[in-house]
Design a protein around this motif. Structure first.
Motif, mmCIF file in Angstrom:
data_model
loop_
_atom_site.group_PDB
_atom_site.id
_atom_site.type_symbol
_atom_site.label_atom_id
_atom_site.label_comp_id
_atom_site.label_asym_id
_atom_site.label_seq_id
_atom_site.Cartn_x
_atom_site.Cartn_y
_atom_site.Cartn_z
ATOM 1 N N SER B 52 74.692 46.171 42.445
ATOM 2 C CA SER B 52 75.927 46.303 43.242
ATOM 3 C C SER B 52 76.262 47.762 43.476
ATOM 4 C CB SER B 52 77.099 45.642 42.527
ATOM 5 O OG SER B 52 76.859 44.276 42.396
ATOM 6 N N GLN B 106 80.410 40.481 47.146
ATOM 7 C CA GLN B 106 80.097 39.616 46.016
ATOM 8 C C GLN B 106 81.219 38.622 45.743
ATOM 9 O OE1 GLN B 106 78.964 41.797 42.505
ATOM 10 N NE2 GLN B 106 78.421 39.958 41.411
ATOM 11 N N ASP B 186 75.833 40.952 48.850
ATOM 12 C CA ASP B 186 75.810 41.124 47.400
ATOM 13 C C ASP B 186 76.054 39.782 46.742
ATOM 14 O OD1 ASP B 186 75.858 42.026 44.847
ATOM 15 O OD2 ASP B 186 77.511 43.436 45.109
ATOM 16 N N GLU B 187 75.057 39.266 46.071
ATOM 17 C CA GLU B 187 75.165 37.971 45.391
ATOM 18 C C GLU B 187 75.855 36.926 46.270
ATOM 19 O OE1 GLU B 187 74.127 37.757 42.127
ATOM 20 O OE2 GLU B 187 74.306 39.765 41.276
HETATM 21 MG MG LIG Z 1 76.865 43.084 40.962
#
Ligand SMILES: [Mg+2]
Ligand SMILES: Nc1ncnc2c1ncn2[C@@H]1O[C@H](COP(=O)(O)OP(=O)(O)OP(=O)(O)O)[C@@H](O)[C@H]1O
Ligand SMILES: Nc1ncnc2c1ncn2[C@@H]1O[C@H](COP(=O)(O)OP(=O)(O)OP(=O)(O)O)[C@@H](O)[C@H]1O
Ligand SMILES: [Mg+2]
Ligand code: NI
Lengths: 370, 273, 281, 573, 298
Positions: B52, B106, B186-187
């Motif tokens: 991240s 995320q 992100d994720e």
């Molecule tokens: Mg992360």
């Protein structure tokens, strides 16, 4: 006077808590209401309103009756001061006014009497400071002035304070923001009076720019004429300014405190990632998320206008509720004091009720079930 | 035309750290990485390996106590001159954002403004970056929503009325509103359950297919990479230990860490002893 | 405390038609049913791993909380050796607690941030009379921590924020190791751990079953974990248990379409086995 | 201590007063032309539409109404001692003091044009006599009045139930105001508990032009048809009574800019103006009719305080000069008699007795007396009859108020000399309750009982009026004094004209007995100086020419207004 | 040895907290200085009075301008303003402390009972606190103090806290609610911990900052509430706090007389006090609100 951020609290209260469904005959009503959750909420909220109203009025009543010092005795003393021959007021006088002021019987009887008159006749009983004018009329005579002065300055202070607070939070760490924040921290509680007096001294007496006393020029007849309104404005400027200056600081602080956690929210980072202009992020993303608790806070603070601002009113000789209240208290005019308190209670609770009913419409996040 | 023109992004010697009470902690350590135009690049690695941080630095969203300590990031948008992402500022940075470089965060749960309708959150970027298309918003939003498999009525809703999966897809739709060159995700599927995860992965693949965008997908779930990406970059303690084609990574991991990563994937059909 | 103390006396948790409803907005009657008519039992002899799998919001945690006595169900009953767990006497409840212990999902929130991690172990040791003195307890701790492959020296005396998620989650396992309950109720204990630690954790759990005859109710949304653990599995969706049976059977011949969907949605860690068909939800 | 001098005494420049400063005239907020208007700044008004003083807070006091709208039958000018017949021409008792005759001035007429007659007087007396539930009703009027007769329009005869040579006191404006005669033609048929009497119909030189609630202001206009113009023809066309800011700062600034002509700014600010060389300030001192006093309990249950010697102990501990110089806002003299030092009261003073029983500050004498009645115990505390001696002092005045401070000074001295004393400020009602019930040792307030002659005070101390502690004294014998000698003298005096030669020796004996027992200790004479501005109006009473009571809240202020002359100063536009 | 290390460990956390926030540190320093000055007030009295009481009535000539003997001059009753101001500050602080303690304790108890027990207990208590919150305190306080003249310092504090504890209760209750379902609380439950034990050992320490904030705002509220009453002249008698001096300055018109110390010094001290407590509040919130800390994780 409270200091911290707790204006936001009305929302915290609507927490989600596990509640088990009840069993029993009321289930059917419940299921009807369940289909109209907003109606159910409104109903429940209204029920709470009634309970709070009753509770607050009752507590206020008994609190006054618990004041040390015999009110009847004081009352009689007041009567004596009006007495031409310097003698004790006769038993007849006392009996008569005891009855008239609802001071007959024990406290509980008095309470029932008060509540009955209040609820069914909207009557607070005669005032003592302006006998036999009903207390509600006495209050109503000074209320418009107070609302005019305090209400308007409260609105101005709120709007400016909110904007300043949002900016101060947004630009945290920057020089301007830190200066204004620290100024607010330091000056937020300087008495209005102090500010007012300095303003009077400078603008009214030394520079002679603005009038120092009264609500308007007594040469001009009351009405909606431009000259009257101008005179209102001139006379209201200094007292309002002294309230606004301090008010801004207080709103600034609380807004800033609300603002800071919001700045850590993902949606703000996301808005930044979107490449939006800072101004837009501030107004549409940050402020939008915090102004509602401040609206609630403002609603509550408006209720306290009933307290008036005694000092400022006295200094500027403003015909407002604050001085009426103080006069009533010094003469132990129960009906008027209780009247002011009751009106404040009713208005605060009603404002709260209205806000709570409106909030689900204004803020999509508010969960209106409990 | 050199080979590098194919690369839409080039990270070289990127170093990011966090100032903590115990001193500076390096979270991304001299990362060199090239992202090719039109590919889906996966970034893998265990939690805390700096995935991240790298993404955030690249997006210029790093917040204190984080700080870029060195390196450069060259970005070659389609219609603009190449820039060093670490140097651009102000208005120039704002215009790069979204029209060229967008972000799928995320924490999808909190990335939408809770007090704005979905449609307005679309409108925001359009008004900001493509004011000319303002009048099209009413048609554009339903189309974008459809793209990620959502009904048009969603536009009128507020975030709290939506499930996590729906929010994630809305964020995807917002990402492609201006057809950027690069999307950093992100994720994108963590915190979603498997069925939703599969739908999201499908949609991500569609994005590349339909818009030709370059995708950088960060995930610690090797299964996600196996299903979606073209190339995988493996991170370990802030370093990029291995970058390679997805097949190579899975069939023939070079780095020790990559191997242990692959080995430790529990999967159906691989029962405990 | 001997490992065989439970031998012979079979312990049994029985859920009979458990139903849990919550107030909710927007539903027809104002309630939502998180758990709907769930019946199953957990027995200690022989020890087993029973997995409960289902998507987010399907009611898994609610069942766990019901069993742990943290939430009283609105319908049905839960018995422990035939006695309703919500009307146990003091000693019976202590006995129940002694035998049924949780491992929770979030390794971060399970520790009170202001105390050292030892406290969790020490409290448990004290509450259940495992050790009188701290010294005796320390010995226990070291044994248990080693059992979960933690270095006591690196864990004891530390604050939670100084440990990684996996370490913390293993401290919770150490706690269970120390208490040796008949049942472990593990609510998504590995969903926040990364793959390597996850595997370690699952291995320890299986180890416990083997060595200390502990029966585990393992809650997860991750089918691969279920597969790894083996034993029995129950599939829950929207509060209803729709399928149950041995893992191998359920995984290979799913009878309910929902189970099928779940299975299909697990991304296979092989780039050559990418999905070809599309699903919609 | 070597202070740098006081804020207000500071001279401008090198020690000499600055040359006459200029008066900067500010804009007064009044609805009438400034130069034709007398502006009086007063306290907060709350009532604006009611002039019926028979109900609580009926008529706003100090509003102008009592001063020059309603007029009284007689005025006693305390500044000169002169009795001024006004609505009446004279009064007369019959020989045995059972009938009192008033002759009314035939010229007197109401401001609605109707003549004032003895019928109006009879109407008012009868109303109050019969309606005990009215304020001012009942009381002496019921007790003493048998009937009122009106032989003709200008004569009223009150038949008394028993002889009373002092009954006329109630019909003369002595302090503040007097008996208010209501016009029968207006009041007849009205419910006196509801009638507002607005605008008020009275006989005075001014009438109500308007009462402006939102300005807290009363505007009075000259009555063109005033009946007594020959004797009183005031020059101000308007008089405005308005509430000023309660704060001294604001009030002082307003005075400086002549936004009002009369009204109490405070002494410190006046001093400041004087030292600045402000040219338009006139300060007039006038002593209050009520000297400050300590009331002492004589009930034996209260312990040491009932000892006459203890009364003298307390008196010896009062440092009157210090109090007069430092505690009261302006310098005032010590009091020797329990009445004000007015000219009218001079006739009651007995210099020989005053010398014999001189009230002085003498801690040594106090200690000597204390040692006699309450010797010091082992711990340094004084014991009275085997118990520690205690003194409980109360006052209705707020903490830091002058009376509180007087009490506190004595309390501190008592403590110093081994008596455990407490000093408490109680709210008016609580104080009154304790005071009337005798639940105090020393009450610090004022003595107001002598408005005409000392017998008024002695009568209130008769033994038969001393009710037991815990019972309300109903304003009679609050000190619970039981003194047979004083009783006897008081009884004899009550049927005598106090100015008659027979009364004189009795009064002297009574005063001596009073000093012996000292139930009420006079402390200081007090005064509220008045501040007038000469910018628009001149002719104010001054210390040198105190022709009238200068207080603007007394009925007598009418005569002050009557003497004013315009200066010709024009207000800035 | 063991003791000293445990002490340092106990102190380590607060010290770290204070270090990490300049606002908190600044606020604490100012507060400590003010408290020390207040504590020194008897000493200051002795120095200024030189044996006699410098705040006795008519101790000196009235209205003296500031000079060596009286650095802030004397007031309308001839008392030394400097000595009086310090005495008044200690009174103000003590009242704040009393009100702060009373209302925090009451607030904490109510909040915990309501928040932890939930159900009808919570409903009743919350409604009750809600009701107290809407009663306008101002007229009640005025009435109360106007008719209870000579009261002790403790009574004043108590009176002021009657209306400030609901605020504390409200803030803390919402925190209890959020903590109540924390996994560590549930873990404690399954570890046979009693309710009381959970409240005291698990919840209370975590609420310390909020309780601190509650205390500071109640104390501040009380101090300023009293100043508000005093300043309009309706303060309870017998208690000379800073507001009382301001009131004296107002009624005597000290500002136009030029006696600025009577205004400026008490207002300055109050301002400092307000600033310090406010800085502590803000500092605590920033330190304990993870959102404000700017650190990921936890
Ligand atoms: Mg992360
Ligand atoms: N604000 C911060 N202050 C100090 N250290 C930080 C901060 N944010 C992140 N870190 C540290 O930086 C390192 C990289 O963190 P990062 O969030 O980039 O990891 P990640 O690979 O994204 O992990 P995850 O899979 O858990 O999201 C970690 O060791 C983390 O503890
Ligand atoms: N205390 C509560 N009050 C109201 N609703 C609740 C409560 N607890 C759970 N629910 C609801 O019950 C349903 C089931 O929740 P539960 O936590 O058991 O799901 P889960 O299967 O554990 O999901 P996850 O995988 O996300 O942990 C959800 O819809 C949830 O919102
Ligand atoms: Mg769960
Ligand atoms: Ni406040």
């Amino acid at each position: 006077m409270t200091v911290t951020t707790s204006t936001a609290s009305s929302q915290q209260d609507r927490d989600e808590r596990p509640t088990e469904p009840p069993s029993g005959p009321i289930v059917s009503i419940r299921s009807v209401l369940a289909r109209h959750p907003l109606a159910a909420y409104a109903l429940r909220r209204f029920g709470l309103y009634l309970i709070e109203l009753w509770g607050a009025l009752t507590i206020a009543f008994f609190f006054f009756r618990m004041i040390p010092g015999d009110p009847i005795q004081t009352f009689i003393q007041t009567l004596q001061q009006n007495y031409v021959y310097n003698q004790q007021a006769s038993a007849e006088v006392i009996a008569r006014y005891r009855k008239e002021f609802g001071l007959e019987g024990n406290v509980f009887t008095q309470y029932l009497h008060h509540m009955k008159k209040l609820i069914f006749e909207h009557d607070l009983g005669p005032s003592l400071i302006n006998y036999p004018t009903p207390a509600q009329d006495v209050i109503m005579q000074s209320l418009p002035w107070t609302i005019g002065l305090l209400g308007i300055s409260a609105v101005i202070a709120w709007v400016l304070g909110l904007a300043a607070g949002a900016l101060a939070g947004w630009r945290r760490g920057k020089l301007g923001a830190e200066i204004s924040t620290n100024l607010a921290i330091i000056l937020g509680h300087v008495p209005f009076y102090f500010v007012a007096l300095i303003l009077v001294y400078v603008f009214a007496y030394t520079l002679g720019l603005l009038p120092a006393r009264s609500a308007y020029d007594s040469n001009i007849p009351i009405g909606f004429s431009p000259s009257f309104l101008l005179s209102l404005l001139q006379h209201g400027f200094l007292p309002a300014l002294s309230i606004v200056i301090i008010g801004i600081f207080n709103w600034l602080l609380s807004t800033r405190m609300l603002m800071i956690p919001v700045l850590g929210e993902d949606y703000l980072t996301y808005a930044e990632a979107k490449g939006l202009k800072p101004g837009r992020i501030l107004s549409r993303y940050a402020l939008r998320n915090i102004y509602l608790p401040q609206v609630t806070g403002f609603g509550i603070s408006l209720g306290f206008i009933f307290n008036g601002n005694v000092l400022v009113e006295q200094l500027f000789n403003y015909p407002g509720l604050g001085s009426t209240l103080v006069t009533a208290i010094t003469q132990l005019d129960f009906n008027t004091i209780l009247g002011v308190t009751d009106m404040a209670i009713v208005s605060v609770l009603t404002v709260n009720l209205v806000l709570d009913l409106l909030l689900p419409l204004l803020d999509p996040r508010v969960k209106y079930w409990r | 035309m050199s080979e590098t023109d194919d690369n839409v992004l080039e990270l070289s010697g990127l170093e990011v750290g966090y100032a903590t009470s115990e001193g500076m902690v390096t979270a991304v350590d001299k990362a060199d990485l090239a992202v090719r135009r039109g590919e889906i690049l996966g970034i893998a690695g265990e939690s805390g390996s700096g995935k991240s941080t790298m993404a955030v630095a690249l997006l210029r969203l790093l917040k204190p106590p984080g700080r870029v300590l060195g390196g450069s990031i060259t970005f070659r948008p389609k219609d603009k001159a190449p820039v060093d992402l670490l140097k651009v500022q102000g208005q120039q940075l704002r215009t790069l954002r979204w029209s060229n470089l967008s972000y799928l965060p995320q924490g999808s749960m909190n990335s939408l403004n809770p007090v704005m309708r979905i449609k307005d959150q679309f409108a925001d970027v359009i008004i900001e970056h493509a004011p000319a298309r303002r009048s099209e918003i009413d048609q554009l939003v339903p189309r974008l929503l459809e793209q990620v498999g959502l009904e048009p009525r969603v536009a009128r809703m507020y975030p709290h009325e939506l499930s996590g999966g729906m929010k994630q897809r809305i964020l995807m739709a917002i990402c492609i509103a201006l057809e950027p060159d690069v999307i950093v995700a992100d994720e994108p599927t963590t915190a979603l359950d498997v069925t939703i995860q599969r739908v999201i992965l499908q949609s991500l693949a569609d994005l590349r297919r339909d818009f030709g965008v370059t995708l950088i997908v960060i995930s610690h779930d090797m299964g996600v990479h196996a299903q979606l990406v073209d190339r995988v970059a493996v991170m370990y303690e802030g370093k990029l230990v291995e970058v390679g084609d997805v097949r190579q990574i899975f069939k023939d991991p070079q780095h020790e860490y990559t191997r242990s990563l692959i080995d430790s994937i529990p999967s159906i059909g691989k029962e405990a002893s | 405390m001997t490992e065989t103390s439970r031998a012979g006396t079979e312990q049994r948790i029985e859920l009979e038609h458990v139903e849990q409803r919550f107030h909710a907005r927007g539903t027809a009657d104002g309630f939502m049913t998180a758990v709907d008519d769930a019946s199953f039992s957990l027995t200690s002899d022989p020890p087993r791993v029973v997995s409960l799998v289902g998507q987010s919001g399907s009611g898994k945690s609610t069942i766990a909380r019901n069993i742990l006595g943290l939430q009283k169900p609105t319908g049905g009953r839960i018995t422990f050796n035939g006695r309703d767990i919500f009307s146990l006497s003091r000693t019976e409840r202590d006995e129940y607690r002694r035998n049924v212990q949780p491992v929770f999902q979030d390794p971060y929130a399970i520790f009170n941030p202001i105390y050292r991690v030892d406290r969790v172990l020490w409290k448990a040791a004290k509450a259940f009379g495992l050790a009188k003195t701290r010294a005796a307890a320390d010995e226990l701790f070291e044994e248990s921590l080693s059992a979960v492959r933690l270095d006591p020296g690196r864990v004891l005396g530390r604050y939670p924020h100084q440990l990684s998620g996996g370490q913390r989650q293993r401290v919770m396992l150490a706690r269970v190791h120390m208490l040796r309950p008949a049942f472990i109720i593990a609510d998504e204990p590995v969903s926040m751990l990364d793959a390597q630690v996850r595997k370690l954790f699952l291995d320890i759990l299986l180890d416990f079953k083997q060595q200390y005859q502990m029966t585990t109710l393992f809650i997860t949304h991750d089918l691969s974990t279920v597969y790894y653990l083996g034993g029995d599995v129950m599939v829950i969706t929207k509060g209803e248990i729709v399928e149950r049976g041995p893992v191998a059977t359920v995984m290979h011949e799913p009878s309910h379409p929902y189970t099928q969907l779940l299975l299909d949605s697990v991304p296979r860690p092989d780039p050559d086995q990418r999905w070809t068909d599309r699903i919609t939800v | 201590t070597g202070g740098g001098g006081s804020y207000t005494d500071q001279k401008q420049g090198a020690g000499k007063p600055k040359q006459t400063a200029e008066v900067k005239i500010g804009k007064a907020n009044i609805p009438t032309p400034r130069e034709e208007t007398l502006v009086v700044a007063q306290a907060d008004f709350t009532v604006f539409n009611n002039w019926n003083s028979m109900v609580p807070n009926g008529a706003p006091g100090a509003s102008g109404f009592d001063m020059f709208v309603k007029e009284y039958m007689f005025y006693l000018n305390l500044a000169t001692g002169e009795l001024i017949p006004w609505l009446c021409t004279d009064y007369k008792y019959n020989d045995d003091y059972t009938a009192l005759t008033f002759n009314f001035n035939p010229a007197a007429k109401w401001n609605d044009g109707k003549p004032l007659t003895s019928e109006d007087f009879k109407f008012t007396v009868d109303l109050l006599r019969k309606r005990k539930d009215l304020l001012g009703g009942g009381g002496d009027l019921t007790e003493f009045v048998k009937k009122v007769e009106t032989p003709d329009e200008h004569t009223a005869v009150i038949d008394l139930t028993k002889p009373n040579p002092r009954f006329h006191y109630g019909f003369i404006a002595v302090i503040l105001s007097g008996f208010d005669i209501r016009p029968k033609h207006v009041w007849e048929g009205q419910d006196p508990t509801k009638f507002r009497d607005n605008p008020p119909v009275r006989t005075g030189p001014y009438t109500l032009k308007k009462a402006i609630q939102s300005q807290k202001m009363f505007v009075w206009e000259k009555n063109p048809d005033y009946w007594n113009k020959g004797k009183l023809d005031p020059k101000p066309k308007y008089v405005v009574y308005q509430s000023t800011a309660k704060q001294a700062d604001s009030a002082a600034l307003a005075f400086e800019q002549v936004q009002f002509d009369a009204g109490s700014i405070d002494e410190e600010h006046a001093k400041q103006l004087r030292s600045k060389g402000y040219p338009a300030l006139v300060t007039t001192k006038f002593n209050d009719p009520c000297p400050r006093a300590f009331w002492l309990n004589n009930a034996p249950e209260r312990g040491i305080i009932s000892e006459p010697k203890m009364h003298w102990v307390i008196s010896y501990l009062i440092d009157r000069p210090k109090i007069g110089n430092n505690v009261w806002p302006v310098k005032v003299p010590a009091a020797q008699y329990p009445w004000a030092n007015f000219k009218t009261n001079d006739k009651w003073s007995v210099p020989a007795l005053a010398e014999k029983y001189k009230l002085t500050y003498s801690p040594e004498d106090a200690v000597r007396l204390l040692d006699e009645i309450a010797p010091k115990g082992a711990n340094g505390k004084r014991m009275y009859k085997g118990k520690p001696a205690t003194i409980e002092m109360i006052t209705p005045v707020a903490v830091d108020g002058p009376e509180y401070v007087m009490g506190k000074l004595v309390k501190d001295e008592l403590v110093k000399h081994g008596i455990s004393a407490t000093m408490r400020s109680l709210s008016g009602s609580v104080h009154d309750e304790k005071f009337q019930r005798g639940e105090y040792d020393v009450a610090v307030n004022w003595v107001c009982d002598v408005s005409w002659d000392p017998e008024q005070l002695y009568r209130n101390m008769e033994s038969d009026r001393a009710v037991p502690i815990g019972k309300n004294a109903v304003d009679k014998n609050k000190t619970r004094l039981k003194d047979p000698v004083l009783d006897k003298l008081s009884k004899q005096l009550s049927n005598l004209d106090p100015t008659s030669p027979e009364a004189k020796p009795l009064l002297e004996q009574a005063l001596e007995q009073y000093y012996k027992r000292l139930p009420v200790i006079p402390i200081i004479q007090t005064g509220y100086p008045q501040y007038f501005n000469t910018t628009f109006w001149k002719g104010w009473p001054t210390d040198d020419n105190l022709y009238q009571v200068p207080l603007n809240w007394w009925g007598h202020f009418m005569f002050v207004i009557g003497k004013l002359e315009p200066t010709g100063q024009k207000a800035p536009s | 040895m063991a003791i000293s290390t445990s002490v340092t460990r106990v102190l380590a956390a607060p010290v770290r907290t204070v270090r990490s926030s300049p606002k908190l540190a600044g606020g604490l320093i100012i507060l400590v200085v003010l408290v020390i000055l207040a504590l020194l007030s008897p000493l200051i009295n002795a120095v200024i009075g030189g044996g006699s009481d410098p705040v006795a009535v008519a101790a000196y000539p009235k209205w003296q301008v500031p000079s060596g003997a009286h650095p802030l001059g004397t007031d309308q009753l001839g008392r030394d303003v400097l000595a009086m101001t310090f005495g008044a500050m200690s009174v103000s602080l003590r009242i704040g402390a009393v009100a702060g303690v009373v209302s925090t304790v009451a607030g904490v108890i109510v909040a915990f009972v309501a928040g932890y027990k939930g159900g009808w207990v919570d409903a009743v208590l919350s409604t009750f606190t809600g009701i107290l919150l809407v009663i306008p305190t101002f007229p009640l306080l005025i009435a109360f103090s106007a008719y209870a003249r000579e009261v002790t310092l403790f009574q004043v504090g108590l009176m002021l806290s009657i209306f400030s504890w609901p605020f504390a209760a409200k803030i803390i209750r919402s925190q209890v609610l959020s903590l109540r379902t924390r996994p560590y609380v549930e873990l404690a439950k399954v570890s046979k911990a009693r309710d009381m034990e959970i409240i005291v050992t698990e919840l209370l320490p975590n609420l310390a900052p909020f309780i601190g904030v509650g205390f500071a705002s109640s104390a501040l509220g009380a101090i300023f509430g009293l100043v508000g009453l005093e300043v309009i002249g309706l303060g309870p008698g017998g208690v000379i706090d800073l507001g009382h001096i301001i009131y004296a300055a107002i009624t005597t018109g000290a500002l136009t007389l030029g006696a600025w110390p009577m205004f400026v010094v008490p207002i300055g001290l109050l301002t400092l006090l307000f600033a310090s407590l406010n800085m502590i509040n803000i500092g605590l919130e920033e330190v304990y609100n993870p959102r404000l800390r700017g650190v990921t994780g936890e």
